[in-house]
Scaffold this motif. Structure first.
Motif, PDB file in Angstrom:
ATOM      1  N   UNK A  72      10.198   3.615   8.844  1.00  0.00           N
ATOM      2  CA  UNK A  72      10.301   3.051   7.461  1.00  0.00           C
ATOM      3  C   UNK A  72      10.250   4.133   6.293  1.00  0.00           C
ATOM      4  N   UNK A  73      11.048   3.906   5.315  1.00  0.00           N
ATOM      5  CA  UNK A  73      11.174   4.808   4.109  1.00  0.00           C
ATOM      6  C   UNK A  73       9.654   4.994   3.675  1.00  0.00           C
ATOM      7  N   UNK A  74       8.878   3.788   3.538  1.00  0.00           N
ATOM      8  CA  UNK A  74       7.442   3.960   3.081  1.00  0.00           C
ATOM      9  C   UNK A  74       6.415   4.343   3.967  1.00  0.00           C
ATOM     10  N   UNK A  75       6.596   4.462   5.326  1.00  0.00           N
ATOM     11  CA  UNK A  75       5.756   5.007   6.256  1.00  0.00           C
ATOM     12  C   UNK A  75       4.985   6.141   5.600  1.00  0.00           C
ATOM     13  N   UNK A  93      -1.451  -6.147  -5.420  1.00  0.00           N
ATOM     14  CA  UNK A  93      -0.239  -7.125  -5.592  1.00  0.00           C
ATOM     15  C   UNK A  93       1.052  -6.358  -4.716  1.00  0.00           C
ATOM     16  N   UNK A  94       0.979  -5.071  -4.416  1.00  0.00           N
ATOM     17  CA  UNK A  94       1.826  -4.308  -3.857  1.00  0.00           C
ATOM     18  C   UNK A  94       2.407  -4.841  -2.507  1.00  0.00           C
ATOM     19  N   UNK A  95       3.142  -4.390  -2.058  1.00  0.00           N
ATOM     20  CA  UNK A  95       3.927  -4.381  -0.492  1.00  0.00           C
ATOM     21  C   UNK A  95       4.416  -3.264  -0.029  1.00  0.00           C
ATOM     22  N   UNK A  96       4.645  -3.232   1.315  1.00  0.00           N
ATOM     23  CA  UNK A  96       5.404  -2.304   2.096  1.00  0.00           C
ATOM     24  C   UNK A  96       6.477  -3.134   2.620  1.00  0.00           C
ATOM     25  N   UNK A  97       7.589  -2.308   2.727  1.00  0.00           N
ATOM     26  CA  UNK A  97       8.740  -3.033   3.249  1.00  0.00           C
ATOM     27  C   UNK A  97       9.185  -2.272   4.589  1.00  0.00           C
ATOM     28  N   UNK A  98       9.221  -3.003   5.685  1.00  0.00           N
ATOM     29  CA  UNK A  98       9.623  -2.662   6.803  1.00  0.00           C
ATOM     30  C   UNK A  98      11.062  -2.677   7.258  1.00  0.00           C
ATOM     31  N   UNK A  99      12.047  -1.705   6.990  1.00  0.00           N
ATOM     32  CA  UNK A  99      13.304  -2.057   7.165  1.00  0.00           C
ATOM     33  C   UNK A  99      14.034  -2.670   8.441  1.00  0.00           C
TER      34      UNK A  99
END
Length: 445
Positions: free
Chosen positions: A308-311, A401-407
């Motif tokens: 993921x880009x956010x890993x 309130x944030x999130x992580x996107x797992x593509x």
């Protein structure tokens, strides 16, 4: 290639000791003359970067805050040539670093961020017995007075060299040009098409060319600054039970299962196997091979389907995934020396209230361009990666309130994010070369 003066550079800057136990001892210099005499006394015991015939039983390294340099008698005209973040101190940079709420400096422990921490002696040892010997040695050097212990922070490697969240740690240290350390096994600077070359030493050690081929800004005179490095210390408490619970909750809605989601959050499987190399399952042979576990660049995974880009590891070191073929990444590398503290929490156990975490430390030539940039722009902000305001899932300064996107097809989302890591102390230090220590010990009072 520039030859490094390894006999004068402190060893911990260039070589990862990975000794079993250690102790950070923070000191206050109460008398300048006594402080300079103490520096002169310990110079011969400071471990340098010179090659070892065999690994020593223990190591000694030393660094000073801006207040500490002034307490030794360094004139303001010289002190003023040091970098602004170092002179200001980490506590004053809290807003930039995301140190708010329970991570705010007013909650820090051990005197960190306050006026009394002047010097740090970092002791490393192969066994508790050798560490005890070094602690007695240090006590002996302080016997004449003029310096006082403010606090200490013990550390110890955990089983399998993992950190408290269960991930193997210590991968992706940059190879450094000019350091004779055997075969290249780390991940250096991008050389094109996923190939790595050693990073130029001026990114980490003052007095040597950096990635732009010039000498980095450094204090004056050269006899004080050369072979020195700026040193960042951060004490990070880990909410292990909370992290485990949030991971298990998020995995209920994730088709890949809990272990794959754990890997997606960090970018490596728990054994250290990189997702970009082995996206389907961990492979111990890859994790144990220092060359293969860094043989990736994200260049052919722009959308983050493998990693993921956010890993976490992709955010702290984006490699070739940013514009200009990743070349700008070379200017934001760090030499990391993190070590755990506190006992492990047994699997499945509830929170026991014990303080545990990691002492994160790093060396660089420019605190603002390296550590502070990574912390503020890559960890606490997602704009560089097209992630908006989403923060790093592990060490981001989350506000719930944030999130992580797992593509993926379809993508998955881990939310809401709360802090799993709390900052409980920090300081900016300067680690002089032995020539710099000699300069400091010879100051006229």
């Amino acid at each position: 290639m520039v030859a490094l003066d390894v006999d004068n550079i402190q060893g911990v800057v260039l070589r990862g000791y990975r000794m079993a136990v250690g102790s950070y001892v923070f000191l206050k210099i109460e008398n300048a003359v006594a402080g300079r005499r103490w520096v002169d006394r310990i110079i011969g015991d400071v471990t340098t970067a010179a090659p070892w015939d065999s690994k020593p039983n223990s190591a000694v390294n030393v660094a000073f805050t801006a207040r500490g340099l002034r307490a030794l008698g360094l004139r303001d005209s010289v002190l003023g040539t040091f970098s602004p973040p170092f002179l200001a101190g980490m506590a004053s940079r809290a807003a930039l670093l995301g140190d708010w709420g329970t991570s705010a400096p007013k909650h820090w422990t051990g005197g960190l961020g306050g006026p009394s921490v002047h010097a740090l002696v970092w002791l490393s040892a192969r066994t508790p017995r050798y560490l005890a010997q070094r602690l007695r040695w240090l006590d002996g050097t302080l016997a004449d007075g003029g310096l006082a212990v403010v606090s200490t922070q013990p550390t110890a490697l955990l089983k399998g060299q993992r950190e408290h969240f269960g991930y193997a740690d210590g991968f992706s240290q940059p190879d450094i040009e000019g350091l004779e350390s055997g075969p290249r096994t780390g991940q250096g600077a991008l050389a094109g098409k996923g190939r790595w070359r050693p990073v130029r030493p001026g990114e980490f050690v003052l007095g040597y060319p950096d990635e732009e081929g010039v000498l980095p800004d450094a204090p004056r005179p050269d006899s004080l600054a050369r072979n020195g490095s700026y040193f960042v210390y951060r004490r990070l408490r880990q909410d292990v039970a909370g992290f485990r619970a949030r991971l298990a909750q998020a995995a209920r809605d994730y088709s890949g299962g809990e272990e794959m989601l754990a890997a997606k959050l960090v970018g490596r499987w728990r054994d250290g196997t990189p997702l970009d190399v082995c996206p389907a399952s961990p492979e111990g042979k890859v994790a144990r091979d220092p060359a293969r576990n860094n043989a990736f660049s994200y260049a052919d995974d722009p959308d983050g389907y493998r990693c993921p880009v956010g890993a976490h590891i992709r955010r702290v070191n984006p490699r070739e995934s940013l514009p200009f073929d990743g070349k700008l990444v070379n200017r934001h590398r760090l030499v990391r020396r993190g070590l755990p503290y506190g006992p492990p929490l047994p699997p499945g156990a509830p929170d026991d209230g014990v303080d545990r975490g990691v002492v994160f430390t790093c060396f660089q030539a420019d605190i603002a361009r390296q550590f502070e940039f990574i912390q503020s722009q890559w960890l606490n902000d997602g704009n560089a990666f097209g992630l908006g305001e989403d923060k790093d899932v592990i060490v981001g300064d989350h506000r719930g309130a944030g999130k992580m996107t797992v593509q993926g097809e379809p993508p998955a989302f881990v939310h809401p994010l709360v802090r799993s890591v709390t900052v409980t102390g920090g300081e900016y230090f300067f680690a002089p070369g032995l020539n710099g220590l000699c300069y400091l010990s010879g100051l006229a009072g």
